[in-house]
Design a protein around this motif. Sequence first.
Motif, PDB file in Angstrom:
ATOM      1  N   UNK A  35    -107.479 -47.448  47.725  1.00  0.00           N
ATOM      2  CA  UNK A  35    -107.169 -46.496  46.661  1.00  0.00           C
ATOM      3  C   UNK A  35    -106.488 -47.198  45.484  1.00  0.00           C
ATOM      4  N   UNK A  36    -107.043 -47.005  44.308  1.00  0.00           N
ATOM      5  CA  UNK A  36    -106.462 -47.512  43.068  1.00  0.00           C
ATOM      6  C   UNK A  36    -105.791 -46.348  42.348  1.00  0.00           C
ATOM      7  N   UNK A  37    -104.493 -46.481  42.064  1.00  0.00           N
ATOM      8  CA  UNK A  37    -103.735 -45.424  41.393  1.00  0.00           C
ATOM      9  C   UNK A  37    -103.577 -45.739  39.908  1.00  0.00           C
ATOM     10  N   UNK A  38    -103.748 -44.706  39.080  1.00  0.00           N
ATOM     11  CA  UNK A  38    -103.562 -44.864  37.644  1.00  0.00           C
ATOM     12  C   UNK A  38    -103.239 -43.501  37.042  1.00  0.00           C
ATOM     13  N   UNK A  39    -102.540 -43.503  35.897  1.00  0.00           N
ATOM     14  CA  UNK A  39    -102.215 -42.250  35.216  1.00  0.00           C
ATOM     15  C   UNK A  39    -103.311 -41.930  34.201  1.00  0.00           C
ATOM     16  N   UNK A  40    -103.992 -40.814  34.420  1.00  0.00           N
ATOM     17  CA  UNK A  40    -105.120 -40.417  33.577  1.00  0.00           C
ATOM     18  C   UNK A  40    -104.952 -38.969  33.120  1.00  0.00           C
ATOM     19  N   UNK A  41    -105.467 -38.696  31.943  1.00  0.00           N
ATOM     20  CA  UNK A  41    -105.405 -37.342  31.389  1.00  0.00           C
ATOM     21  C   UNK A  41    -106.790 -36.704  31.438  1.00  0.00           C
ATOM     22  N   UNK A  42    -106.891 -35.462  31.924  1.00  0.00           N
ATOM     23  CA  UNK A  42    -108.200 -34.787  31.976  1.00  0.00           C
ATOM     24  C   UNK A  42    -108.784 -34.599  30.582  1.00  0.00           C
ATOM     25  N   UNK A  43    -110.103 -34.526  30.510  1.00  0.00           N
ATOM     26  CA  UNK A  43    -110.774 -34.277  29.236  1.00  0.00           C
ATOM     27  C   UNK A  43    -110.439 -32.892  28.705  1.00  0.00           C
ATOM     28  N   UNK A  44    -110.266 -31.929  29.620  1.00  0.00           N
ATOM     29  CA  UNK A  44    -109.953 -30.555  29.231  1.00  0.00           C
ATOM     30  C   UNK A  44    -108.900 -30.001  30.195  1.00  0.00           C
ATOM     31  N   UNK A  45    -108.035 -29.107  29.743  1.00  0.00           N
ATOM     32  CA  UNK A  45    -107.899 -28.652  28.354  1.00  0.00           C
ATOM     33  C   UNK A  45    -107.213 -29.707  27.489  1.00  0.00           C
ATOM     34  N   UNK A  46    -107.263 -29.501  26.193  1.00  0.00           N
ATOM     35  CA  UNK A  46    -106.629 -30.436  25.272  1.00  0.00           C
ATOM     36  C   UNK A  46    -105.133 -30.481  25.519  1.00  0.00           C
ATOM     37  N   UNK A  47    -104.558 -31.676  25.463  1.00  0.00           N
ATOM     38  CA  UNK A  47    -103.129 -31.910  25.675  1.00  0.00           C
ATOM     39  C   UNK A  47    -102.682 -31.583  27.103  1.00  0.00           C
ATOM     40  N   UNK A  48    -103.598 -31.648  28.031  1.00  0.00           N
ATOM     41  CA  UNK A  48    -103.236 -31.424  29.433  1.00  0.00           C
ATOM     42  C   UNK A  48    -102.309 -32.536  29.911  1.00  0.00           C
ATOM     43  N   UNK A  49    -101.426 -32.255  30.868  1.00  0.00           N
ATOM     44  CA  UNK A  49    -100.557 -33.323  31.390  1.00  0.00           C
ATOM     45  C   UNK A  49    -101.370 -34.386  32.112  1.00  0.00           C
ATOM     46  N   UNK A  50    -100.829 -35.589  32.135  1.00  0.00           N
ATOM     47  CA  UNK A  50    -101.468 -36.664  32.872  1.00  0.00           C
ATOM     48  C   UNK A  50    -101.402 -36.386  34.373  1.00  0.00           C
ATOM     49  N   UNK A  51    -102.338 -36.978  35.103  1.00  0.00           N
ATOM     50  CA  UNK A  51    -102.347 -36.874  36.548  1.00  0.00           C
ATOM     51  C   UNK A  51    -102.281 -38.273  37.167  1.00  0.00           C
ATOM     52  N   UNK A  52    -101.631 -38.370  38.312  1.00  0.00           N
ATOM     53  CA  UNK A  52    -101.610 -39.631  39.059  1.00  0.00           C
ATOM     54  C   UNK A  52    -102.888 -39.655  39.887  1.00  0.00           C
ATOM     55  N   UNK A  53    -103.895 -40.325  39.379  1.00  0.00           N
ATOM     56  CA  UNK A  53    -105.227 -40.276  39.975  1.00  0.00           C
ATOM     57  C   UNK A  53    -105.423 -41.428  40.953  1.00  0.00           C
ATOM     58  N   UNK A  54    -105.887 -41.083  42.159  1.00  0.00           N
ATOM     59  CA  UNK A  54    -106.236 -42.074  43.158  1.00  0.00           C
ATOM     60  C   UNK A  54    -107.749 -42.180  43.268  1.00  0.00           C
ATOM     61  N   UNK A  55    -108.294 -43.378  43.028  1.00  0.00           N
ATOM     62  CA  UNK A  55    -109.736 -43.594  43.039  1.00  0.00           C
ATOM     63  C   UNK A  55    -110.101 -44.537  44.176  1.00  0.00           C
ATOM     64  N   UNK A  56    -111.072 -44.141  45.001  1.00  0.00           N
ATOM     65  CA  UNK A  56    -111.562 -45.020  46.062  1.00  0.00           C
ATOM     66  C   UNK A  56    -112.330 -46.178  45.414  1.00  0.00           C
ATOM     67  N   UNK A 116    -105.169 -44.934  25.734  1.00  0.00           N
ATOM     68  CA  UNK A 116    -106.545 -45.215  25.377  1.00  0.00           C
ATOM     69  C   UNK A 116    -107.488 -44.188  25.983  1.00  0.00           C
ATOM     70  N   UNK A 117    -108.696 -44.100  25.389  1.00  0.00           N
ATOM     71  CA  UNK A 117    -109.691 -43.169  25.898  1.00  0.00           C
ATOM     72  C   UNK A 117    -110.067 -43.527  27.318  1.00  0.00           C
ATOM     73  N   UNK A 118    -110.361 -42.473  28.134  1.00  0.00           N
ATOM     74  CA  UNK A 118    -110.605 -42.712  29.536  1.00  0.00           C
ATOM     75  C   UNK A 118    -111.499 -41.670  30.199  1.00  0.00           C
ATOM     76  N   UNK A 119    -112.068 -42.014  31.400  1.00  0.00           N
ATOM     77  CA  UNK A 119    -112.948 -41.066  32.090  1.00  0.00           C
ATOM     78  C   UNK A 119    -112.969 -41.282  33.621  1.00  0.00           C
ATOM     79  N   UNK A 120    -112.920 -40.201  34.525  1.00  0.00           N
ATOM     80  CA  UNK A 120    -113.014 -40.383  35.986  1.00  0.00           C
ATOM     81  C   UNK A 120    -113.635 -39.163  36.693  1.00  0.00           C
ATOM     82  N   UNK A 121    -114.554 -39.295  37.698  1.00  0.00           N
ATOM     83  CA  UNK A 121    -115.289 -38.181  38.339  1.00  0.00           C
ATOM     84  C   UNK A 121    -114.515 -37.661  39.539  1.00  0.00           C
TER      85      UNK A 121
END
Length: 319
Positions: free
Chosen positions: A270-291, A10-15
């Motif tokens: 820390x909340x962990x989730x797999x997210x894909x960057x907005x750019x570049x297109x088709x970039x690999x997912x990252x294991x993102x840790x959010x406070x 699904x569509x997603x966003x994180x700073x």
Amino acid sequence: QKRRRMRSVLLSVVVVLGLVSLSYCVGTLYGLDNKIARLIKVNPENAHESPVGRHEYPKELLPQGVSSIDIQRKIYYSIAFNETDSATYLLGFSLKSGAVVSHVKLPYATSAFVGSGQFVAVIPGTSQVLTVGRDRVRNRYHLLEVNTTNGHTQVIGSFSVFADVLAGAAAYDPVHDVFWFQIGTRAGINNYAYNIKSRKQVYNGTDVDSIETMNYDEKTRKIVGIGIKSGGRALVSLDPTNGHTTVIAKIPSFWIINAQISALDEEHRILYSYLQPREPEHAPFQLVGVNIDNGHVVSSPAAGHANSLPDSLAFDPTL
């Protein structure tokens, strides 16, 4: 008909507001391999995966996002569809050996997409596990309390649902003894809550901030997760006393979330989730840790593409 699993994206966003080392963290991030049923460890610093023991279960098909850890007994629970007998089971994987140490048959039907409309949550400090799913005969949802020591199942509640939610979110609130999960309606997705003690529905409302992952936070006594607000991703909290959701912070550097998977390290916030960057297109997912207190991204190692990521995550805070 051959069952299959669908990668829910699904569509997603994180700073990204700065990276910090996670070397101080105590605890282990676990998951289930998406290629074969086996327990794995995931390193939050580099997203590397390693199997726990040598146990593999090729006849078990695992759903996405359906998992919960029994911290006291060191067991990782998930619901699985068995290809041999075409039945649904609650599986418990030992955190020490990776072997299945609990195997309870459930009266749930499995659709073409394994795990659709199914949820699981451990009741802390007990051998009880809550499960939700649609039955095979009357086409009704059943909330069960499963005694994992003897395999006994007890119906806590039954209700009708318009549609299943694939890879939906769920969390157990131990303070109010309420199980939160998501159901499909004619209008979309609702957050649904059922009190285990009173055996009554206590909430059924529109998912305003589109919270797509749920983890209970003991410190705030709220549920936190990744959601959508104003066309972008956000860190969202849900108040279990009234069902209201609040945006903690917008998180706009990532675009796709993989399968509504998340795990919470409560001590280090820390909340962990797999997210894909907005750019570049088709970039690999990252294991993102959010406070979860401020929405800052504190880690984001590259993890791979959607078809290579774990089916679920859960965090064990103990050594």
